[in-house]
Design an enzyme around this catalytic site. Structure first.
Site, PDB file in Angstrom:
ATOM      1  N   GLY A 219      -0.497  -1.725   5.963  1.00 28.19           N
ATOM      2  CA  GLY A 219      -0.489  -2.914   6.820  1.00 28.19           C
ATOM      3  C   GLY A 219      -1.868  -3.538   6.874  1.00 28.19           C
TER       4      GLY A 219
ATOM      5  N   GLY B 237      -5.277  -3.958   6.990  1.00 26.71           N
ATOM      6  CA  GLY B 237      -6.370  -3.005   6.903  1.00 26.71           C
ATOM      7  C   GLY B 237      -7.527  -3.295   7.826  1.00 26.71           C
TER       8      GLY B 237
ATOM      9  N   THR C  85       0.843  -1.212   0.000  1.00 25.02           N
ATOM     10  CA  THR C  85       0.000   0.000   0.000  1.00 25.02           C
ATOM     11  C   THR C  85       0.862   1.239   0.000  1.00 25.02           C
ATOM     12  OG1 THR C  85      -1.746  -1.119   1.248  1.00 25.02           O
ATOM     13  CG2 THR C  85      -1.842   1.285   1.227  1.00 25.02           C
TER      14      THR C  85
HETATM   15  N1  GLY Z   1      -3.792  -1.599   4.209  1.00 23.74           N
HETATM   16  C1  GLY Z   1      -4.139  -2.120   2.975  1.00 23.74           C
HETATM   17  C2  GLY Z   1      -5.065  -3.233   3.016  1.00 23.74           C
HETATM   18  O1  GLY Z   1      -5.238  -3.854   4.061  1.00 23.74           O
HETATM   19  O2  GLY Z   1      -5.651  -3.525   2.007  1.00 23.74           O
END
Ligand code: GLY
Length: 315
Positions: A220, A222, A168
């Protein structure tokens, strides 16, 4: 003026700073920086070249928030478009909505004239297939735990279930008029369940920005940021008077209360209205990048380690 981002934003920060120097807005700078990350085929966590879901299809999430107006736009589970950050921006500016997902988001992208592309590169397909076959890495063991939950639902062979975590990109900017913006873009959790939308598309979870108090975004796991509303928490801690360093650390420490059998790394970046910045991670040896209007090059700084592991989780 300053622009900051997760370490993989390095490829885009100069382009963003060029726009800030030319007098363009923080929203313009954030979008421009993220476009370059989304087009980077070597980044397997964002845009073109991103790792696919468990069916081998790349699904992208993104959001952008304008700290001046608190307007926000987001898309989730978008297939076949390289630049979800631009679609998210058009959701923000053109529609009376904040979030579109799946086919609706794709229909809107087509209406806006965005080009359709195949996002799955040969390299991403190779990594995907290797993950499905499995290996002995810690990452693979972790993700196989998640994929085993899905076995049966998708007729996967449990012995082939494996995978790895997310990347991300986060980018925040402060423009010459004192306005903040924050953008986030991701291909999400590799090998995720189809239709899974993560924090990157959820305002308050993976992205929050308010000129009065600051901007924060996450990378990280999400699901943890969604459950704890982490980005919003950071900004509200700054509203209560904490510094970026204190606010980010406090929000990360709050994650410790989450019971999460799939616990993994969480990170955030923080930008204050006066240009101070900081970044945090629950795991060691991570960094973020930044650039100011007086610097020639993108600089790197260590993230502060907040070593929360989820004290309520079984050992
Ligand atoms: N932080 C990105 C996701 O979990 O998709």
């Amino acid at each position: 003026m300053v622009i900051i981002g997760s370490s993989n934003a390095r490829v885009g920060l100069k382009a963003g700073m060029d726009l800030l120097r030319a007098g363009q807005s923080a929203v313009d700078a954030v979008e421009a920086a993220i476009l370059l990350v989304e087009s980077n085929p070597d980044d397997h966590s964002v845009g073109f070249g991103g790792l696919p879901n468990m069916l081998g299809e790349v699904e992208l999430d993104a959001s952008i928030m304008d700290g001046d107006t608190l307007a926000a736009g987001a898309v989730g589970g978008v297939r076949g478009f390289e630049h979800p950050i631009s679609i998210a921006r058009r959701v923000m500016t053109d529609l009376p909505h904040s979030l579109l997902v799946g086919p609706g988001a794709e229909r809107f992208a087509r209406e806006c004239g965005f080009a359709e592309v195949n996002l799955l590169t040969d390299e991403a397909r190779r990594i995907y297939e290797t993950g499905i076959r499995g290996d002995s890495s810690e990452e693979s063991r972790y993700a196989s735990k998640i994929l085993k939950v899905m076995v049966g639902r998708l007729a996967l062979d449990p012995n082939r279930a494996s995978g790895k975590d997310t990347g991300t990109v986060n980018v925040a900017a402060l423009d010459r008029n004192g306005h903040l913006a924050m953008g986030v873009s991701t291909s999400g959790f590799a090998w995720k369940y189809p239709g899974r939308v993560g924090d990157s598309a959820v305002i308050g979870a993976g992205n929050y920005c308010d000129d009065r108090y600051g901007a924060a975004a996450c990378t990280g796991r999400g699901e943890m940021a969604i459950r704890a509303a982490t980005a919003h928490s950071v900004v509200m801690h700054m509203r209560a008077g904490l510094s970026p360093e204190e606010a980010g650390a406090r929000a990360m420490e709050e994650l410790d209360h989450l019971v999460d059998p799939f616990w993994s790394a969480m990170n955030c970046v923080v930008l204050a209205p006066d240009g101070r910045h900081a970044a945090f991670s629950t795991v060691p040896d991570t960094s973020y990048v930044f650039m100011t209007d007086t610097s020639e090059d993108v600089r790197q700084a260590p993230r502060r380690l907040v070593p929360v592991k989820g004290s309520r989780n079984p050992a």
